[in-house]
Design an enzyme around this catalytic site. Structure first.
Site, PDB file in Angstrom:
ATOM      1  N   ASP A  36       0.842  -1.197   0.000  1.00  0.00           N
ATOM      2  CA  ASP A  36       0.000   0.000   0.000  1.00  0.00           C
ATOM      3  C   ASP A  36       0.876   1.246   0.000  1.00  0.00           C
ATOM      4  O   ASP A  36       2.024   1.214   0.425  1.00  0.00           O
ATOM      5  CB  ASP A  36      -0.897  -0.033   1.263  1.00  0.00           C
ATOM      6  CG  ASP A  36      -2.143   0.824   1.132  1.00  0.00           C
ATOM      7  OD1 ASP A  36      -2.014   2.036   0.871  1.00  0.00           O
ATOM      8  OD2 ASP A  36      -3.235   0.278   1.275  1.00  0.00           O
ATOM      9  N   VAL A  57       1.048   1.587  -6.909  1.00  0.00           N
ATOM     10  CA  VAL A  57       0.709   0.746  -8.072  1.00  0.00           C
ATOM     11  C   VAL A  57       0.783   1.514  -9.391  1.00  0.00           C
ATOM     12  O   VAL A  57       0.791   0.905 -10.457  1.00  0.00           O
ATOM     13  CB  VAL A  57      -0.686   0.092  -7.923  1.00  0.00           C
ATOM     14  CG1 VAL A  57      -0.747  -0.817  -6.712  1.00  0.00           C
ATOM     15  CG2 VAL A  57      -1.802   1.140  -7.897  1.00  0.00           C
ATOM     16  N   ASN A  83      -6.483  -4.805  -5.482  1.00  0.00           N
ATOM     17  CA  ASN A  83      -7.581  -4.182  -4.731  1.00  0.00           C
ATOM     18  C   ASN A  83      -7.481  -2.655  -4.660  1.00  0.00           C
ATOM     19  O   ASN A  83      -8.498  -1.979  -4.501  1.00  0.00           O
ATOM     20  CB  ASN A  83      -7.601  -4.787  -3.317  1.00  0.00           C
ATOM     21  CG  ASN A  83      -8.407  -3.966  -2.335  1.00  0.00           C
ATOM     22  OD1 ASN A  83      -9.627  -4.053  -2.286  1.00  0.00           O
ATOM     23  ND2 ASN A  83      -7.727  -3.127  -1.546  1.00  0.00           N
ATOM     24  N   TYR A 147     -14.352   6.340 -12.526  1.00  0.00           N
ATOM     25  CA  TYR A 147     -14.457   5.133 -11.690  1.00  0.00           C
ATOM     26  C   TYR A 147     -15.202   4.035 -12.456  1.00  0.00           C
ATOM     27  O   TYR A 147     -14.717   2.899 -12.567  1.00  0.00           O
ATOM     28  CB  TYR A 147     -15.188   5.478 -10.394  1.00  0.00           C
ATOM     29  CG  TYR A 147     -15.189   4.364  -9.381  1.00  0.00           C
ATOM     30  CD1 TYR A 147     -14.071   4.093  -8.611  1.00  0.00           C
ATOM     31  CD2 TYR A 147     -16.328   3.581  -9.185  1.00  0.00           C
ATOM     32  CE1 TYR A 147     -14.071   3.067  -7.666  1.00  0.00           C
ATOM     33  CE2 TYR A 147     -16.335   2.562  -8.247  1.00  0.00           C
ATOM     34  CZ  TYR A 147     -15.208   2.305  -7.491  1.00  0.00           C
ATOM     35  OH  TYR A 147     -15.223   1.287  -6.565  1.00  0.00           O
ATOM     36  N   LYS A 151     -13.590   0.501 -13.804  1.00  0.00           N
ATOM     37  CA  LYS A 151     -14.078  -0.753 -13.237  1.00  0.00           C
ATOM     38  C   LYS A 151     -14.635  -1.663 -14.335  1.00  0.00           C
ATOM     39  O   LYS A 151     -14.579  -2.892 -14.217  1.00  0.00           O
ATOM     40  CB  LYS A 151     -15.109  -0.479 -12.139  1.00  0.00           C
ATOM     41  CG  LYS A 151     -14.508   0.191 -10.904  1.00  0.00           C
ATOM     42  CD  LYS A 151     -13.439  -0.673 -10.248  1.00  0.00           C
ATOM     43  CE  LYS A 151     -12.888  -0.097  -8.962  1.00  0.00           C
ATOM     44  NZ  LYS A 151     -11.823  -0.946  -8.369  1.00  0.00           N
ATOM     45  N   THR A 182     -17.667   0.051   4.685  1.00  0.00           N
ATOM     46  CA  THR A 182     -16.288   0.409   5.029  1.00  0.00           C
ATOM     47  C   THR A 182     -16.276   1.822   5.611  1.00  0.00           C
ATOM     48  O   THR A 182     -17.286   2.532   5.582  1.00  0.00           O
ATOM     49  CB  THR A 182     -15.391   0.408   3.772  1.00  0.00           C
ATOM     50  OG1 THR A 182     -15.958   1.326   2.839  1.00  0.00           O
ATOM     51  CG2 THR A 182     -15.297  -0.975   3.157  1.00  0.00           C
TER      52      THR A 182
HETATM   53  P1  NAD Z   1     -10.131   2.358   0.786  1.00  0.00           P
HETATM   54  O1  NAD Z   1      -9.969   3.758   0.311  1.00  0.00           O
HETATM   55  O2  NAD Z   1     -10.638   2.102   2.164  1.00  0.00           O
HETATM   56  O3  NAD Z   1      -8.745   1.581   0.644  1.00  0.00           O
HETATM   57  C1  NAD Z   1      -8.017   1.655  -0.555  1.00  0.00           C
HETATM   58  C2  NAD Z   1      -6.554   1.441  -0.227  1.00  0.00           C
HETATM   59  O4  NAD Z   1      -5.837   1.582  -1.465  1.00  0.00           O
HETATM   60  C3  NAD Z   1      -5.983   2.499   0.743  1.00  0.00           C
HETATM   61  O5  NAD Z   1      -5.284   1.862   1.795  1.00  0.00           O
HETATM   62  C4  NAD Z   1      -5.067   3.332  -0.132  1.00  0.00           C
HETATM   63  O6  NAD Z   1      -3.913   3.830   0.557  1.00  0.00           O
HETATM   64  C5  NAD Z   1      -4.661   2.322  -1.201  1.00  0.00           C
HETATM   65  N1  NAD Z   1      -4.188   2.970  -2.426  1.00  0.00           N
HETATM   66  C6  NAD Z   1      -4.714   4.033  -3.065  1.00  0.00           C
HETATM   67  N2  NAD Z   1      -3.941   4.394  -4.098  1.00  0.00           N
HETATM   68  C7  NAD Z   1      -2.896   3.522  -4.115  1.00  0.00           C
HETATM   69  C8  NAD Z   1      -1.744   3.388  -4.930  1.00  0.00           C
HETATM   70  N3  NAD Z   1      -1.496   4.249  -5.931  1.00  0.00           N
HETATM   71  N4  NAD Z   1      -0.883   2.383  -4.678  1.00  0.00           N
HETATM   72  C9  NAD Z   1      -1.103   1.540  -3.637  1.00  0.00           C
HETATM   73  N5  NAD Z   1      -2.161   1.625  -2.818  1.00  0.00           N
HETATM   74  C10 NAD Z   1      -3.042   2.609  -3.051  1.00  0.00           C
HETATM   75  O7  NAD Z   1     -11.053   1.635  -0.313  1.00  0.00           O
HETATM   76  P2  NAD Z   1     -12.052   0.397  -0.176  1.00  0.00           P
HETATM   77  O8  NAD Z   1     -13.415   0.937  -0.012  1.00  0.00           O
HETATM   78  O9  NAD Z   1     -11.540  -0.591   0.776  1.00  0.00           O
HETATM   79  O10 NAD Z   1     -11.968  -0.179  -1.677  1.00  0.00           O
HETATM   80  C11 NAD Z   1     -11.078  -1.209  -2.039  1.00  0.00           C
HETATM   81  C12 NAD Z   1     -11.419  -1.653  -3.456  1.00  0.00           C
HETATM   82  O11 NAD Z   1     -12.782  -2.086  -3.515  1.00  0.00           O
HETATM   83  C13 NAD Z   1     -11.273  -0.528  -4.477  1.00  0.00           C
HETATM   84  O12 NAD Z   1     -10.780  -1.058  -5.697  1.00  0.00           O
HETATM   85  C14 NAD Z   1     -12.707  -0.054  -4.641  1.00  0.00           C
HETATM   86  O13 NAD Z   1     -12.909   0.561  -5.892  1.00  0.00           O
HETATM   87  C15 NAD Z   1     -13.455  -1.362  -4.531  1.00  0.00           C
HETATM   88  N6  NAD Z   1     -14.867  -1.219  -4.170  1.00  0.00           N
HETATM   89  C16 NAD Z   1     -15.226  -0.644  -2.981  1.00  0.00           C
HETATM   90  C17 NAD Z   1     -16.582  -0.550  -2.659  1.00  0.00           C
HETATM   91  C18 NAD Z   1     -17.048   0.064  -1.355  1.00  0.00           C
HETATM   92  O14 NAD Z   1     -18.267   0.199  -1.137  1.00  0.00           O
HETATM   93  N7  NAD Z   1     -16.156   0.419  -0.446  1.00  0.00           N
HETATM   94  C19 NAD Z   1     -17.552  -1.031  -3.553  1.00  0.00           C
HETATM   95  C20 NAD Z   1     -17.147  -1.607  -4.754  1.00  0.00           C
HETATM   96  C21 NAD Z   1     -15.796  -1.709  -5.047  1.00  0.00           C
END
Ligand code: NAD
Length: 254
Positions: A36, A57, A83, A147, A151, A182
């Site tokens: 991360d 990433v 992720n 987004y 996706k 979350t």
């Molecule tokens: P979050 O923001 O809580 O966590 C995302 C993590 O990614 C963070 O720790 C951040 O530091 C890290 N990150 C961001 N940019 C980065 C980079 N350039 N390199 C490395 N790490 C990086 O997000 P979340 O809600 O846990 O979402 C996780 C995944 O699930 C994402 O792909 C999101 O699109 C997807 N998602 C989330 C939801 C939701 O409701 N939360 C729904 C559908 C999909």
């Protein structure tokens, strides 16, 4: 230090869904690399079986370095969970080029870079499993153009990589979550950018997902239970994608 335990790298593994996936894979017996941007765990104290590595990433050199170092340090890479993801909410006509590019960079370019880096190691080993995290937004989502677009692209990349590597021991699938309980979701509700009542009405299950329910799907897809699955996107969304959105209450009774 090579390890006999299988190794799983989870991008964005320090928080939210990625943190939950890491905990689940550690419980499944993996040595988990939570990779991360942020330098450590943000949710709890460190957990046994999970190590942190700093990774951006979007940076090809960083990705090459971290995946190379993990391969050298642990002697294997069995699982990648792509992720890490970010959002920018804006109407298309108001969206800045920087906002578009930032989301594409993390959600699509970052997924590609990590998939390619892991895939090369897994193909050389003749085995590996990759899960990319997409979203129900892939169907189109007003106010979230970059987004939703990224996706949807992740679903295409998943299908393509799945087909390319199917005969060479590497399975690639995606999980597309619906709304997940979350910190980000709760902040959106508390900050007024997400209307929880409206969202709940639109979800046939009548509730948002718990992060553990997304982790369960990842755990299944990387397991041998899913040995004949590749290129697929599994929706974990309480029925969101299969419903047209008209409440059952409006359907006439006989
Ligand atoms: P979050 O923001 O809580 O966590 C995302 C993590 O990614 C963070 O720790 C951040 O530091 C890290 N990150 C961001 N940019 C980065 C980079 N350039 N390199 C490395 N790490 C990086 O997000 P979340 O809600 O846990 O979402 C996780 C995944 O699930 C994402 O792909 C999101 O699109 C997807 N998602 C989330 C939801 C939701 O409701 N939360 C729904 C559908 C999909």
């Amino acid at each position: 230090m090579s390890t006999s335990a299988p190794v799983a790298l989870v991008t964005g593994g320090a928080a939210g869904i990625g943190w939950e996936i890491g905990q689940r894979l550690a419980a499944d017996g993996y040595l988990v690399v939570a990779a991360d941007l942020v330098p450590g765990f943000t949710m709890t104290a460190p957990v046994e079986g999970i190590v942190h590595r700093r990774l951006n990433v979007t940076d090809p050199d960083d990705v090459a370095h971290v995946f190379g170092a993990v391969g050298a340090e642990f002697g294997r890479l069995d699982v990648l969970v792509n992720n890490a993801g970010i959002q920018r909410h804006r109407a298309i006509e108001d969206l800045g080029w920087d906002e578009w590019r930032a989301v594409v960079d993390v959600n699509l370019n970052g997924v590609f870079l990590c998939l390619q880096a892991a895939g090369r190691q897994m193909l050389a080993a003749g085995a590996g499993r990759i899960v990319n995290i997409s979203s129900i937004s892939s169907r189109g989502s007003a106010g979230r153009a970059p987004y939703a677009s990224t996706k949807a692209a992740v679903i295409g990349l998943t299908a393509t990589a799945g087909a390319e590597w199917a005969a060479r021991g590497v399975r690639v699938n995606a999980v597309a979550p619906g709304y997940v309980n979350t910190g980000v979701f709760r902040q959106g509700v508390e900050g007024g950018t997400l209307d929880e009542a409206t969202i709940l009405k639109r979800i046939p299950a009548g509730r948002v997902a718990e992060p553990s329910e997304i982790a369960n799907a990842v755990s299944f897809l990387v397991s041998d239970q899913a040995s004949y699955m590749t290129g697929q996107t599994m929706y974990v969304d309480g029925g969101f994608m299969v419903d047209y959105g008209i409440p059952l209450a409006s359907v006439p009774k006989p």
